[in-house]
Design a protein around this motif. Sequence first.
Motif, PDB file in Angstrom:
ATOM      1  N   LEU A 239      47.236  45.383  31.227  1.00 53.44           N
ATOM      2  CA  LEU A 239      47.080  46.820  31.036  1.00 53.44           C
ATOM      3  C   LEU A 239      46.163  47.422  32.094  1.00 53.44           C
ATOM      4  CD1 LEU A 239      46.790  47.115  27.170  1.00 53.44           C
ATOM      5  CD2 LEU A 239      48.773  47.455  28.620  1.00 53.44           C
ATOM      6  N   ALA A 240      46.531  48.589  32.539  1.00 51.36           N
ATOM      7  CA  ALA A 240      45.674  49.321  33.475  1.00 51.36           C
ATOM      8  C   ALA A 240      45.414  50.716  32.940  1.00 51.36           C
ATOM      9  CB  ALA A 240      46.337  49.382  34.843  1.00 51.36           C
ATOM     10  N   ALA A 241      45.341  50.856  31.652  1.00 56.15           N
ATOM     11  CA  ALA A 241      45.185  52.171  31.043  1.00 56.15           C
ATOM     12  C   ALA A 241      43.767  52.383  30.556  1.00 56.15           C
ATOM     13  CB  ALA A 241      46.147  52.297  29.853  1.00 56.15           C
ATOM     14  N   ARG A 242      43.353  53.603  30.529  1.00 53.36           N
ATOM     15  CA  ARG A 242      41.997  53.922  30.104  1.00 53.36           C
ATOM     16  C   ARG A 242      41.771  53.500  28.664  1.00 53.36           C
ATOM     17  NH1 ARG A 242      40.161  60.048  29.527  1.00 53.36           N
ATOM     18  NH2 ARG A 242      41.224  59.785  27.563  1.00 53.36           N
ATOM     19  N   GLY A 243      40.633  52.863  28.434  1.00 52.41           N
ATOM     20  CA  GLY A 243      40.213  52.579  27.075  1.00 52.41           C
ATOM     21  C   GLY A 243      40.635  51.251  26.517  1.00 52.41           C
ATOM     22  N   TYR A 244      41.288  50.407  27.296  1.00 50.05           N
ATOM     23  CA  TYR A 244      41.739  49.118  26.770  1.00 50.05           C
ATOM     24  C   TYR A 244      41.250  48.000  27.687  1.00 50.05           C
ATOM     25  CZ  TYR A 244      44.677  52.195  24.145  1.00 50.05           C
ATOM     26  OH  TYR A 244      45.119  53.215  23.357  1.00 50.05           O
ATOM     27  N   SER A 245      40.555  47.036  27.125  1.00 52.39           N
ATOM     28  CA  SER A 245      40.016  45.945  27.923  1.00 52.39           C
ATOM     29  C   SER A 245      41.139  45.074  28.446  1.00 52.39           C
ATOM     30  CB  SER A 245      39.078  45.085  27.071  1.00 52.39           C
ATOM     31  OG  SER A 245      38.695  43.932  27.788  1.00 52.39           O
ATOM     32  N   PRO A 246      41.215  44.864  29.759  1.00 58.83           N
ATOM     33  CA  PRO A 246      42.311  44.091  30.312  1.00 58.83           C
ATOM     34  C   PRO A 246      42.134  42.591  30.199  1.00 58.83           C
ATOM     35  CG  PRO A 246      40.918  44.864  32.069  1.00 58.83           C
ATOM     36  CD  PRO A 246      40.343  45.415  30.781  1.00 58.83           C
ATOM     37  N   GLY A 247      40.914  42.111  29.835  1.00 61.05           N
ATOM     38  CA  GLY A 247      40.717  40.676  29.699  1.00 61.05           C
ATOM     39  C   GLY A 247      40.981  39.925  30.979  1.00 61.05           C
ATOM     40  N   THR A 248      40.555  40.489  32.110  1.00 65.03           N
ATOM     41  CA  THR A 248      40.851  39.877  33.396  1.00 65.03           C
ATOM     42  C   THR A 248      40.042  38.606  33.602  1.00 65.03           C
ATOM     43  OG1 THR A 248      39.222  41.374  34.330  1.00 65.03           O
ATOM     44  CG2 THR A 248      41.524  42.002  34.542  1.00 65.03           C
ATOM     45  N   ASP A 249      40.542  37.752  34.474  1.00 64.46           N
ATOM     46  CA  ASP A 249      39.864  36.522  34.842  1.00 64.46           C
ATOM     47  C   ASP A 249      38.929  36.824  36.014  1.00 64.46           C
ATOM     48  OD1 ASP A 249      39.038  34.067  35.719  1.00 64.46           O
ATOM     49  OD2 ASP A 249      41.044  33.177  35.782  1.00 64.46           O
ATOM     50  N   PRO A 250      37.606  36.763  35.823  1.00 65.39           N
ATOM     51  CA  PRO A 250      36.684  37.143  36.897  1.00 65.39           C
ATOM     52  C   PRO A 250      36.795  36.267  38.132  1.00 65.39           C
ATOM     53  CG  PRO A 250      35.502  36.091  35.081  1.00 65.39           C
ATOM     54  CD  PRO A 250      36.888  36.334  34.603  1.00 65.39           C
ATOM     55  N   THR A 251      37.388  35.079  38.005  1.00 66.27           N
ATOM     56  CA  THR A 251      37.513  34.205  39.171  1.00 66.27           C
ATOM     57  C   THR A 251      38.528  34.747  40.181  1.00 66.27           C
ATOM     58  OG1 THR A 251      39.235  32.839  38.133  1.00 66.27           O
ATOM     59  CG2 THR A 251      36.939  32.206  37.750  1.00 66.27           C
ATOM     60  N   LEU A 252      39.351  35.697  39.763  1.00 63.60           N
ATOM     61  CA  LEU A 252      40.342  36.259  40.672  1.00 63.60           C
ATOM     62  C   LEU A 252      39.744  37.264  41.645  1.00 63.60           C
ATOM     63  CD1 LEU A 252      43.392  36.836  38.290  1.00 63.60           C
ATOM     64  CD2 LEU A 252      43.121  35.051  40.017  1.00 63.60           C
ATOM     65  N   GLY A 253      38.545  37.783  41.317  1.00 62.69           N
ATOM     66  CA  GLY A 253      37.900  38.722  42.216  1.00 62.69           C
ATOM     67  C   GLY A 253      38.391  40.137  42.036  1.00 62.69           C
ATOM     68  N   THR A 254      38.143  40.954  43.057  1.00 62.93           N
ATOM     69  CA  THR A 254      38.494  42.371  42.993  1.00 62.93           C
ATOM     70  C   THR A 254      39.302  42.794  44.210  1.00 62.93           C
ATOM     71  OG1 THR A 254      36.438  43.026  44.087  1.00 62.93           O
ATOM     72  CG2 THR A 254      36.416  42.954  41.668  1.00 62.93           C
ATOM     73  N   ASP A 255      40.047  43.883  44.032  1.00 66.03           N
ATOM     74  CA  ASP A 255      40.717  44.564  45.137  1.00 66.03           C
ATOM     75  C   ASP A 255      40.013  45.893  45.371  1.00 66.03           C
ATOM     76  OD1 ASP A 255      42.683  42.594  45.367  1.00 66.03           O
ATOM     77  OD2 ASP A 255      43.961  43.573  43.883  1.00 66.03           O
ATOM     78  N   LYS A 256      40.072  46.380  46.595  1.00 66.57           N
ATOM     79  CA  LYS A 256      39.546  47.707  46.908  1.00 66.57           C
ATOM     80  C   LYS A 256      40.717  48.685  47.007  1.00 66.57           C
ATOM     81  CE  LYS A 256      35.237  46.466  49.237  1.00 66.57           C
ATOM     82  NZ  LYS A 256      34.380  47.062  48.196  1.00 66.57           N
ATOM     83  N   ILE A 257      40.742  49.642  46.094  1.00 69.72           N
ATOM     84  CA  ILE A 257      41.755  50.687  46.112  1.00 69.72           C
ATOM     85  C   ILE A 257      41.092  51.943  46.643  1.00 69.72           C
ATOM     86  CG2 ILE A 257      43.443  51.958  44.742  1.00 69.72           C
ATOM     87  CD1 ILE A 257      43.873  48.912  44.794  1.00 69.72           C
ATOM     88  N   PHE A 258      41.694  52.581  47.642  1.00 70.03           N
ATOM     89  CA  PHE A 258      41.007  53.711  48.250  1.00 70.03           C
ATOM     90  C   PHE A 258      41.919  54.928  48.397  1.00 70.03           C
ATOM     91  CE2 PHE A 258      42.704  51.234  51.789  1.00 70.03           C
ATOM     92  CZ  PHE A 258      43.317  52.202  52.576  1.00 70.03           C
TER      93      PHE A 258
END
Length: 371
Positions: A239-258
């Motif tokens: 999910l990428a919607a406001r208000g819902y925890s996506p439960g992401t795996d922190p080992t995957l890191g982050t992307d920069k969206i600009f």
Amino acid sequence: MTRMLASVTGVDEAEIALSGGVDIVDLKDPKAGALGAVSTQTIRRTISFIAGRAPVSAVCGDLPMEPETIRGKAEEIAATGVDYVKIGFFPSENVSACAAALEPLAARTKLIAVLFADLAPDFELLPMLAKHRFHGAMVDTAIKANGRLLDHLPPERIPGFINRAKSLGLIVGLSGSLETPDIPRLLPFAPDFLGFRGALCGNSGRVASISAEAVAQIRELVPEESRAGGPSSVDYRLLAARGYSPGTDPTLGTDKIFVRDFVLPVQIGAYSFEHGHTQKVRFDVTADVLQVTDHPEDMRHVFSYDIIMDGIRTIVARGHVQLSEALAEQVATYILENPRVVRVTVRVEKLELGPGGVGVEIERKRQTAGR
């Protein structure tokens, strides 16, 4: 919680929709227009098949705005036992008379007024609909070949419609050739339901049959309410919607969206000479977004830059802002409401106060532990 409405033509498609976990089954004949009606026999058969597993709505058809005609057809549809009756309100001098003619039916059946984004909808009709006891209002498109909902109703106008309707006690829906990239853009506005037809038919067009694969993809993008007695079937990591925890795996890191060099006319400034008109403001935004997969394939796996631009447009449309700092804070707060965003940098630059740009750049981080 925003619900998913799927428009189907009868029992066969209703079975696919139910198997895919849709929240509302809507009966419609897409070959007969924007609100093409199916037969009452089809409605009754479908209601019998669904047997209470989901609410059922049905449209009345693309009818002329004649009070007796509309009242008669709505009564006919309501007599089938559907939960909601959807009635198109096309531009006409008879709109008020049509709504008044439906008030006796509205006292015992949930009526949904359908306005059309591509026909210059008058949202001042909302108080009239509430007065005549309508249950809700939605925006759709009348001419499907002329574009999607957001082509005719820009994001900055949507909160005004939704907030006004909800303040009057009406439920609110959005529809109109919606595609998968539209979903994360519309969810932050918290409509009560989003309606789909063409997107459920894959690439075959809205008059083709819906497919289980397309239903599943839309279902995963619209957060699903947990059913009584069982957990939700949706993978919330997607999910990428406001208000819902996506439960992401922190080992995957982050992307920069600009978003860079995004220029809008803005009512901004503390000086008296800055009031009463707009000036060009440039926005540069970078968001650090948690990944949900190493192999992104569709809108379930990404954070759309459209969300950033829609948020800026919506904030700017609210009216005059005294300070660049305040505008930057509002933009940062809006973006950080998405649980996948862990850090955001916002630069607000006023372009018309001299030979160069002036403004402010801020960085804000998510404070909640574990995010």
